[in-house]
Structures are given as structure tokens and as C-alpha cells.
Write an enzyme that holds these catalytic residues in place. Structure first.
Site, PDB file in Angstrom:
ATOM      1  N   ASP A  54       1.153  -1.124   0.230  1.00 17.72           N
ATOM      2  CA  ASP A  54       0.120   0.097   0.213  1.00 17.72           C
ATOM      3  C   ASP A  54       0.770   1.304  -0.313  1.00 17.72           C
ATOM      4  OD1 ASP A  54      -2.530  -1.396   0.008  1.00 17.72           O
ATOM      5  OD2 ASP A  54      -2.476  -0.931   1.998  1.00 17.72           O
TER       6      ASP A  54
ATOM      7  N   LYS B 149      -3.350   3.307  -4.019  1.00 16.29           N
ATOM      8  CA  LYS B 149      -4.002   3.819  -4.472  1.00 16.29           C
ATOM      9  C   LYS B 149      -4.378   5.320  -4.733  1.00 16.29           C
ATOM     10  CE  LYS B 149      -7.868   0.059  -3.947  1.00 16.29           C
ATOM     11  NZ  LYS B 149      -6.768  -0.478  -2.685  1.00 16.29           N
TER      12      LYS B 149
ATOM     13  N   MET C  52      -8.167   7.711   9.170  1.00 14.90           N
ATOM     14  CA  MET C  52      -9.035   8.511   8.179  1.00 14.90           C
ATOM     15  C   MET C  52      -9.900  10.052   8.449  1.00 14.90           C
ATOM     16  SD  MET C  52      -9.354   4.804   5.843  1.00 14.90           S
ATOM     17  CE  MET C  52      -9.469   4.004   6.879  1.00 14.90           C
TER      18      MET C  52
HETATM   19  N1  SAH Z   1      -4.222  -0.663   8.500  1.00 16.03           N
HETATM   20  C1  SAH Z   1      -3.954   0.171   9.205  1.00 16.03           C
HETATM   21  C2  SAH Z   1      -4.937   1.706   8.765  1.00 16.03           C
HETATM   22  C3  SAH Z   1      -5.451   1.736   7.339  1.00 16.03           C
HETATM   23  S1  SAH Z   1      -5.906   3.152   6.586  1.00 16.03           S
HETATM   24  C4  SAH Z   1      -3.330   0.396  10.210  1.00 16.03           C
HETATM   25  O1  SAH Z   1      -3.976  -0.374  10.819  1.00 16.03           O
HETATM   26  O2  SAH Z   1      -3.114   0.903  11.103  1.00 16.03           O
HETATM   27  C5  SAH Z   1      -5.221   4.686   6.790  1.00 16.03           C
HETATM   28  C6  SAH Z   1      -5.416   5.595   8.487  1.00 16.03           C
HETATM   29  O3  SAH Z   1      -4.885   4.706   9.173  1.00 16.03           O
HETATM   30  C7  SAH Z   1      -5.013   6.474   7.534  1.00 16.03           C
HETATM   31  O4  SAH Z   1      -6.267   7.884   7.303  1.00 16.03           O
HETATM   32  C8  SAH Z   1      -4.292   7.390   9.084  1.00 16.03           C
HETATM   33  O5  SAH Z   1      -5.935   7.515  10.301  1.00 16.03           O
HETATM   34  C9  SAH Z   1      -4.329   5.951   9.633  1.00 16.03           C
HETATM   35  N2  SAH Z   1      -2.775   5.476  10.090  1.00 16.03           N
HETATM   36  C10 SAH Z   1      -1.532   4.464   8.947  1.00 16.03           C
HETATM   37  N3  SAH Z   1      -0.807   4.633   9.591  1.00 16.03           N
HETATM   38  C11 SAH Z   1       0.222   6.255  10.349  1.00 16.03           C
HETATM   39  C12 SAH Z   1       0.978   6.504  11.013  1.00 16.03           C
HETATM   40  N4  SAH Z   1       1.757   6.108  10.594  1.00 16.03           N
HETATM   41  N5  SAH Z   1       0.368   7.677  11.621  1.00 16.03           N
HETATM   42  C13 SAH Z   1      -0.730   8.607  11.754  1.00 16.03           C
HETATM   43  N6  SAH Z   1      -1.996   7.799  11.525  1.00 16.03           N
HETATM   44  C14 SAH Z   1      -1.671   6.869  10.547  1.00 16.03           C
END
Ligand code: SAH
Length: 248
Positions: free
Chosen positions: A42, A64, A179
Site C-alpha cells: 500500500d 490507491k 482517516m
Molecule cells: N491498517 C492501518 C489503517 C489503514 S487506514 C492500521 O492498522 O493502522 C489509513 C489510516 O490509518 C490513515 O488515514 C490514518 O488515519 C491512519 N494511519 C496509518 N498510519 C499512520 C501513521 N503513521 N500516522 C498517523 N496515522 C496513520
């Protein structure tokens, strides 16, 4: 010495890459990155993590939002099918944990339907990495007995949280919003309307666990005019999320 099996031909691995720092990968994830034939990452997966792959591994970014022609979910499924049919091992690499806001349900259904063997390797979800870096407990014996992982980004593209709570938010909960979008004014108004006190501490963290990490601590009312860093951003709202570190 523990022994960790290599990636197997014809298998898909749905792997959590954690929040960005390669040191937060599981040993299983790091070993699969080294031994897989194909990696489908991703766009939130960091470069440092992809550098752990073997030099012979084929890396096909399937983010995406990476400004390149958008790959559809069906396109990702096709890649998994094509490469496993060629007897390659495929790591489908997702940020954080693969089962948290990662569209894993669609990929699992596809893999089952096509009888492609798969394994799911958990990762550290953004909420947990952020809480650790802020030294902010997500639960507390007296003040936060529930942890809710939510997203403000609905599949229909509509920004609205309140219908999910039927108008009332549980007491003594920590709410983590993935998000969150950029319309913090509407989001804060929605959350206050759902019964969360406007004075509840709220911390917004951008690019957690990377050198670009940016932290902003306010209250739910203050979120309306918050100076939040660039995406990815996550919001922590709850009695315990007024981190000593962020206030220092
Ligand atoms: N599967 C991922 C989430 C994917 S959705 C997980 O478990 O963390 C993507 C969202 O995750 C982003 O919009 C944000 O809200 C959050 N996110 C993922 N990595 C991040 C990071 N390093 N810092 C802050 N938010 C993060």
C-alpha cells in the site's frame, strides 16, 4: 534461535507493516519480506520497510492514492491470482494491521473463492503506535473502560460519525478516528452532538513513528481550528489522551 518459515510458493500473505518504523515490524513480517517473490505494498508502507525486501523481489506498489494511475481493488486481486498461479509467493503488505481499515474482507473473500492458500500476519495498528509514542494509555481502570476504533471516512464518501452511535456515545471510552478527513469543524460538531464533552482531550498525530511525526493536542471543541499536519492523520479522543510528551 527461533526458526521462522520462509514464504511458500503459490501462497499469499496478508501482512501488517506497522505504522512506518521498520523496528516495529514483527519478526514474521520481516522474514516474509526477505523471502517473498512478489510484494504488493500500500502507499502508506514506508521506503525503509521495502528496503528489507530481497533485491530479487518484484515490488509492485498498489497504493490507491500515490498519484499514479489508480489501481482498483479488482486489479489487486488479479495480481494476487496471476502471481500465485505462477507459483510465486506474494506478500500483500498493508500499513498497520491488515485487519484494521484495510479492506481485508474483500481480499480474504477473493482468496477463498479462488482457493488460494493464505496467512494473515498481524501488525501494530496506528492507534497503538501513536498511543505508545505519546505515552497515553488508551484504557484506564477508572476513566476509560472501552476503546473504539472508528473511521470518519465512510465507503460512500460521506463524512458522518453520529449515526453509528444512534445519537449517544458510550461513557468512559477512548475513541480513535482513522482517516478523519480534513473537515475537523464538522467532525468536532458531530462528535459533540453525539454526547462527547467538548472539553474531552483530543490529540491529532500526523505521520506517527516517522521522522515527520507531528502532534497537536487540544480539546474536542478546539479540534475545530486545529493545526493538524499532513496525511496520514489519526485522532485520539478520550480522558487519557492528554499526553505529557506532547504538552512538553
Ligand atoms: N491498517 C492501518 C489503517 C489503514 S487506514 C492500521 O492498522 O493502522 C489509513 C489510516 O490509518 C490513515 O488515514 C490514518 O488515519 C491512519 N494511519 C496509518 N498510519 C499512520 C501513521 N503513521 N500516522 C498517523 N496515522 C496513520
Amino acid at each position: 534461535m527461533i526458526s521462522i518459515p520462509d514464504a511458500e510458493p503459490g501462497q499469499v500473505y496478508l501482512v501488517g507493516a506497522g505504522p512506518g518504523d521498520p523496528a516495529l515490524l514483527t519478526l514474521r513480517a520481516a522474514h516474509l519480506l526477505k523471502t517473498a517473490d512478489v510484494i504488493l505494498p500500500d502507499d502508506l508502507v514506508s521506503e525503509e520497510i521495502l528496503e528489507l525486501a530481497s533485491p530479487t523481489t518484484l515490488i509492485i506498489p498498489v497504493g490507491k492514492r500515490c498519484g499514479q494511475p489508480r489501481i482498483t481493488q479488482a486489479g489487486i486481486h488479479d495480481l494476487m491470482l496471476e502471481h500465485t498461479r505462477n507459483d510465486s509467493s506474494v506478500v500483500r503488505l498493508k500499513s498497520g494491521d491488515p485487519l484494521v481499515f484495510g479492506r481485508a474482507a474483500e481480499e480474504i473473500a477473493f482468496l477463498r473463492e479462488h482457493h488460494i492458500p493464505f496467512e494473515i500476519v498481524p501488525g501494530i495498528t496506528a492507534a497503538f503506535a501513536v498511543a505508545a509514542s505519546l505515552e497515553a494509555p488508551l484504557t484506564d481502570r477508572t476513566r476509560a473502560s472501552k476503546l473504539i476504533l472508528a473511521t470518519a471516512h465512510h465507503a460512500a464518501g460521506k463524512l458522518s460519525l453520529t449515526p453509528s452511535w444512534s445519537g449517544s456515545f458510550p461513557d468512559e471510552a477512548t475513541l480513535v478516528i482513522y482517516m478523519p478527513g480534513r473537515d475537523f469543524e464538522t467532525l468536532a460538531a458531530d462528535l459533540i452532538a453525539s454526547g462527547i464533552a467538548p472539553t474531552t482531550p483530543c490529540t491529532a498525530v500526523s505521520s506517527a513513528s516517522t521522522p515527520q511525526q507531528h502532534t497537536y493536542t487540544t480539546t474536542l471543541a478546539g479540534l475545530r481550528s486545529a493545526n493538524v499536519g499532513p496525511a496520514p492523520v489519526i485522532l485520539l479522543i478520550g480522558p487519557e489522551v492528554h499526553p505529557a510528551k506532547a504538552q512538553a
